[in-house]
Enzyme design. Structure first.
Site, PDB file in Angstrom:
ATOM      1  N   ASN A 124       0.882  -1.172   0.000  1.00 13.80           N
ATOM      2  CA  ASN A 124       0.000   0.000   0.000  1.00 13.80           C
ATOM      3  C   ASN A 124       0.914   1.213   0.000  1.00 13.80           C
ATOM      4  O   ASN A 124       1.383   1.651   1.049  1.00 13.80           O
ATOM      5  CB  ASN A 124      -0.890  -0.030   1.251  1.00 13.80           C
ATOM      6  CG  ASN A 124      -1.697   1.249   1.405  1.00 13.80           C
ATOM      7  OD1 ASN A 124      -1.773   2.059   0.475  1.00 13.80           O
ATOM      8  ND2 ASN A 124      -2.291   1.443   2.570  1.00 13.80           N
ATOM      9  N   GLU A 147      -7.042   5.079   7.488  1.00 12.82           N
ATOM     10  CA  GLU A 147      -6.781   6.493   7.175  1.00 12.82           C
ATOM     11  C   GLU A 147      -7.977   7.115   6.467  1.00 12.82           C
ATOM     12  O   GLU A 147      -8.269   8.294   6.642  1.00 12.82           O
ATOM     13  CB  GLU A 147      -5.491   6.602   6.340  1.00 12.82           C
ATOM     14  CG  GLU A 147      -4.268   6.382   7.225  1.00 12.82           C
ATOM     15  CD  GLU A 147      -3.042   5.820   6.528  1.00 12.82           C
ATOM     16  OE1 GLU A 147      -2.979   5.838   5.292  1.00 12.82           O
ATOM     17  OE2 GLU A 147      -2.144   5.344   7.252  1.00 12.82           O
ATOM     18  N   GLU A 189      -5.592  -4.884  10.327  1.00 17.54           N
ATOM     19  CA  GLU A 189      -4.579  -3.865  10.607  1.00 17.54           C
ATOM     20  C   GLU A 189      -4.947  -3.130  11.897  1.00 17.54           C
ATOM     21  O   GLU A 189      -5.785  -2.218  11.862  1.00 17.54           O
ATOM     22  CB  GLU A 189      -4.525  -2.834   9.473  1.00 17.54           C
ATOM     23  CG  GLU A 189      -4.168  -3.401   8.125  1.00 17.54           C
ATOM     24  CD  GLU A 189      -3.547  -2.355   7.219  1.00 17.54           C
ATOM     25  OE1 GLU A 189      -2.449  -2.598   6.735  1.00 17.54           O
ATOM     26  OE2 GLU A 189      -4.147  -1.291   7.006  1.00 17.54           O
ATOM     27  N   GLY A 210       2.130   2.448  10.905  1.00 19.64           N
ATOM     28  CA  GLY A 210       3.117   3.527  10.813  1.00 19.64           C
ATOM     29  C   GLY A 210       3.790   3.875  12.128  1.00 19.64           C
ATOM     30  O   GLY A 210       4.484   4.890  12.220  1.00 19.64           O
ATOM     31  N   SER A 240       2.988  -1.823  10.430  1.00 21.56           N
ATOM     32  CA  SER A 240       4.427  -1.816  10.727  1.00 21.56           C
ATOM     33  C   SER A 240       5.165  -3.091  10.328  1.00 21.56           C
ATOM     34  O   SER A 240       6.126  -3.492  10.978  1.00 21.56           O
ATOM     35  CB  SER A 240       4.672  -1.501  12.215  1.00 21.56           C
ATOM     36  OG  SER A 240       4.296  -0.173  12.492  1.00 21.56           O
ATOM     37  N   GLY A 300       2.645  -0.846   4.321  1.00 24.89           N
ATOM     38  CA  GLY A 300       2.599   0.576   3.973  1.00 24.89           C
ATOM     39  C   GLY A 300       3.998   1.127   3.772  1.00 24.89           C
ATOM     40  O   GLY A 300       4.601   0.975   2.711  1.00 24.89           O
ATOM     41  N   GLY A 301       4.539   1.749   4.822  1.00 20.73           N
ATOM     42  CA  GLY A 301       5.836   2.435   4.741  1.00 20.73           C
ATOM     43  C   GLY A 301       6.925   1.616   4.060  1.00 20.73           C
ATOM     44  O   GLY A 301       7.629   2.118   3.170  1.00 20.73           O
TER      45      GLY A 301
HETATM   46  P1  PGA Z   1       2.485   0.608   7.684  1.00 22.26           P
HETATM   47  O1  PGA Z   1       1.044   0.779   7.031  1.00 22.26           O
HETATM   48  O2  PGA Z   1       3.081  -0.655   7.104  1.00 22.26           O
HETATM   49  O3  PGA Z   1       3.245   1.836   7.315  1.00 22.26           O
HETATM   50  O4  PGA Z   1       2.278   0.469   9.166  1.00 22.26           O
HETATM   51  C1  PGA Z   1       0.222  -0.319   6.765  1.00 22.26           C
HETATM   52  C2  PGA Z   1      -1.031   0.152   6.111  1.00 22.26           C
HETATM   53  O5  PGA Z   1      -1.506   1.244   6.457  1.00 22.26           O
HETATM   54  O6  PGA Z   1      -1.597  -0.534   5.234  1.00 22.26           O
END
Ligand code: PGA
Length: 240
Positions: A8, A89, A159, A165, A202, A223-224
């Protein structure tokens, strides 16, 4: 069974980053794993022929005067096979409700696009031992009126919001418990024989090796780390 790795990429990357990324993805060994990337709308076509892509959201509307929105049929016309919906989000910043997410699930399925449905609890909900209640209520709302055949097509991403994050994750035992709870709840409530459940929050090149030991995890929503070439490559390569 091979795991699914979904990036993502949120709003992290510009054209140059996407181009460098698509080169990496072109050359990486993708046998025994399914790699999917979800960039922002303008970059969906950059991964053509390299990996399947997903959008990060879809409109509840079919067609018409909805400036800035993108419909499921538009995604279908671009051969986009996946779409993330219900990300925390969007639930938070766009006040997206389970009712709207339920409409989005249906629009995507009508257009043969696989929804990647995000669910998860806030920190205080976990502290108050409400994790399972929150997950269950989201599933009830998001999957309302769907047939077993439709539910079976959906990918669920668990999640925990407090893990997104932040560098924090639940313990491996807690993740395993949530995976099993979701699988048990969905298979019995919606009368399906299997459901695919990913873990997200994360996930990184630092913790992927231990996460890979949890058999109930069918894959990851990242994500990140999916916007960092080396970290994402490490995660992909760690799937055997
Ligand atoms: P993250 O985000 O890996 O940065 O924690 C995951 C996501 O929001 O899908």
């Amino acid at each position: 069974m091979s795991k699914i790795v979904i990036g993502n990429q949120k709003m992290y990357m510009n054209k140059e980053d996407v181009e460098a990324f698509s080169d990496m993805l072109k050359n990486i060994d993708k046998t025994n794993k399914e790699v999917i990337v979800c960039p922002t709308f303008p970059f969906l076509e950059y991964y053509n022929g390299i990996v399947p892509v997903g959008a990060q959201d879809v409109s509840i509307n079919d067609n018409g005067a909805y400036t800035s929105q993108v419909s499921a049929s538009q995604l279908k016309s671009l051969n986009v096979p996946y779409c993330i919906i219900g990300h925390s989000e969007r639930r938070e910043y766009n006040h997206e409700t389970d009712e709207e997410i339920n409409i989005k699930v249906k629009k995507l399925l009508e257009n043969d696009i696989t929804p990647i449905l995000c669910i998860g609890e806030k920190l205080e909900e976990r502290q108050n031992k409400l994790t399972e209640t929150v997950i269950k209520n989201e599933l009830i709302g998001d999957l309302k009126d769907l047939s077993p055949a439709s539910v079976e097509k959906i990918i669920i991403a668990y999640e925990p919001i407090w893990a997104i994050g932040t560098g924090l994750t639940p313990t491996l035992e807690e993740i395993d418990e949530s995976m099993k709870f979701i699988k048990e709840y969905v298979t019995t409530t919606y009368n399906v024989s299997k459901v695919t459940v990913l873990y997200g929050g994360s996930v990184s090149d630092k913790n992927i090796d231990e996460l890979n030991t949890v058999e109930s995890i069918d894959g990851y929503l990242i994500g990140g780390a999916s916007a960092k070439k080396d970290a994402f490559a490490y995660i992909i390569n760690s799937q055997k």
